[in-house]
Design a protein around this motif. Structure first.
Motif, mmCIF file in Angstrom:
data_model
loop_
_atom_site.group_PDB
_atom_site.id
_atom_site.type_symbol
_atom_site.label_atom_id
_atom_site.label_comp_id
_atom_site.label_asym_id
_atom_site.label_seq_id
_atom_site.Cartn_x
_atom_site.Cartn_y
_atom_site.Cartn_z
ATOM 1 N N VAL A 93 0.839 -1.202 0.000
ATOM 2 C CA VAL A 93 0.000 0.000 0.000
ATOM 3 C C VAL A 93 0.872 1.250 0.000
ATOM 4 C CG1 VAL A 93 -1.691 1.332 1.319
ATOM 5 C CG2 VAL A 93 -1.949 -1.155 1.104
ATOM 6 N N LEU A 94 1.920 1.245 0.811
ATOM 7 C CA LEU A 94 2.803 2.410 0.893
ATOM 8 C C LEU A 94 3.542 2.627 -0.425
ATOM 9 C CD1 LEU A 94 4.028 4.715 2.506
ATOM 10 C CD2 LEU A 94 5.708 3.085 3.435
ATOM 11 N N CYS A 110 0.114 10.411 1.802
ATOM 12 C CA CYS A 110 0.585 10.452 0.414
ATOM 13 C C CYS A 110 -0.586 10.583 -0.558
ATOM 14 C CB CYS A 110 1.386 9.199 0.084
ATOM 15 S SG CYS A 110 3.040 9.146 0.811
ATOM 16 N N ALA A 156 3.001 2.725 8.103
ATOM 17 C CA ALA A 156 2.915 2.659 6.644
ATOM 18 C C ALA A 156 1.540 3.091 6.157
ATOM 19 C CB ALA A 156 3.232 1.250 6.163
ATOM 20 N N ALA A 177 0.690 6.342 4.008
ATOM 21 C CA ALA A 177 0.071 6.129 2.698
ATOM 22 C C ALA A 177 -1.149 7.025 2.521
ATOM 23 C CB ALA A 177 -0.312 4.661 2.528
ATOM 24 N N THR A 235 9.227 11.936 4.650
ATOM 25 C CA THR A 235 9.495 10.542 4.288
ATOM 26 C C THR A 235 10.657 9.979 5.089
ATOM 27 O OG1 THR A 235 8.691 10.996 2.046
ATOM 28 C CG2 THR A 235 9.958 8.975 2.372
ATOM 29 N N ALA A 275 1.275 4.159 -2.812
ATOM 30 C CA ALA A 275 1.098 5.582 -2.494
ATOM 31 C C ALA A 275 2.298 6.395 -2.965
ATOM 32 C CB ALA A 275 0.897 5.754 -0.988
#
Length: 205
Positions: free
Chosen positions: A114-115, A185, A178, A182, A160, A118
């Protein structure tokens, strides 16, 4: 979100070391490549659960990332240097979550995916804006020394790296960190899409 505020301080702190490095004939491109190589070593460190070592390598990667720009400004920044810097940065950002996924696939693989997805959103919107802005001859007022148009957002470089530091210090919290990042993001991506929609609505003059 805070990169523009931190950059002047970063430049002042790194300039003496950058001058010493440049005096020895080490180029900005050499620093970029060396920093990326050091960053790559963080991935197996994460995979084997050596989070302290990984944190050190990530910190060194970011130090080299700052130094390459400082050395470039002492000489003459090049398009090749700007290309290498941004291309390797985005690759590094995506590889760090992969290292955590390898460390504990059952717990970390899905949040890492998922991250990374993103990151694709933030990176692609950033680069797409930069391409069109470059074609129109636009320059970012907040980042006048960047090699390409640098579009800010909620999640930038400083945020980040702060995330990666927190993940290394608290690896058991990786899934939560994370997924939260995400989501941030995703907000960055949406705002950049909107900025591009607005900025490029009219043909170039």
């Amino acid at each position: 979100m805070i990169d523009a505020a931190l950059l002047p301080l970063q430049r002042r702190l790194l300039e003496p070391l950058a001058r010493a490095i440049a005096a020895r004939g080490i180029s900005a491109d050499h620093l970029t490549l060396a920093g990326f190589g050091i960053g790559l070593l963080a991935i197996p460190s994460l995979a084997f659960g050596s989070y302290g070592v990984a944190l050190t390598l990530i910190a060194l990667n970011r130090l080299f990332d700052g130094l390459d720009g400082a050395v470039a400004r002492l000489a003459s920044p090049t398009d090749r240097g700007a290309f290498l810097d941004i291309a390797l940065d985005f690759a590094f950002y995506a590889l760090v979550p992969l290292g955590f996924a390898l460390a504990d696939p059952a717990q970390n693989a899905l949040p890492a995916a998922v991250l990374i997805a993103a990151f694709v959103g933030t990176g692609s919107s950033f680069l797409a804006f930069a391409v069109i802005a470059g074609q129109r001859g636009l320059r970012p007022e907040a980042y006048p020394t960047k090699g390409i148009y640098y579009l800010g957002g909620l999640t930038e470089g400083a945020e980040t790296i702060g995330l990666f530091v927190a993940m290394c210090l608290f690896p058991d919290l990786f899934p939560v960190l994370a997924l939260i990042f995400a989501a941030a993001c995703a907000i960055t991506t949406l705002t950049r899409w909107w900025q591009g929609w607005q900025a490029f609505a009219q043909p170039p003059a």
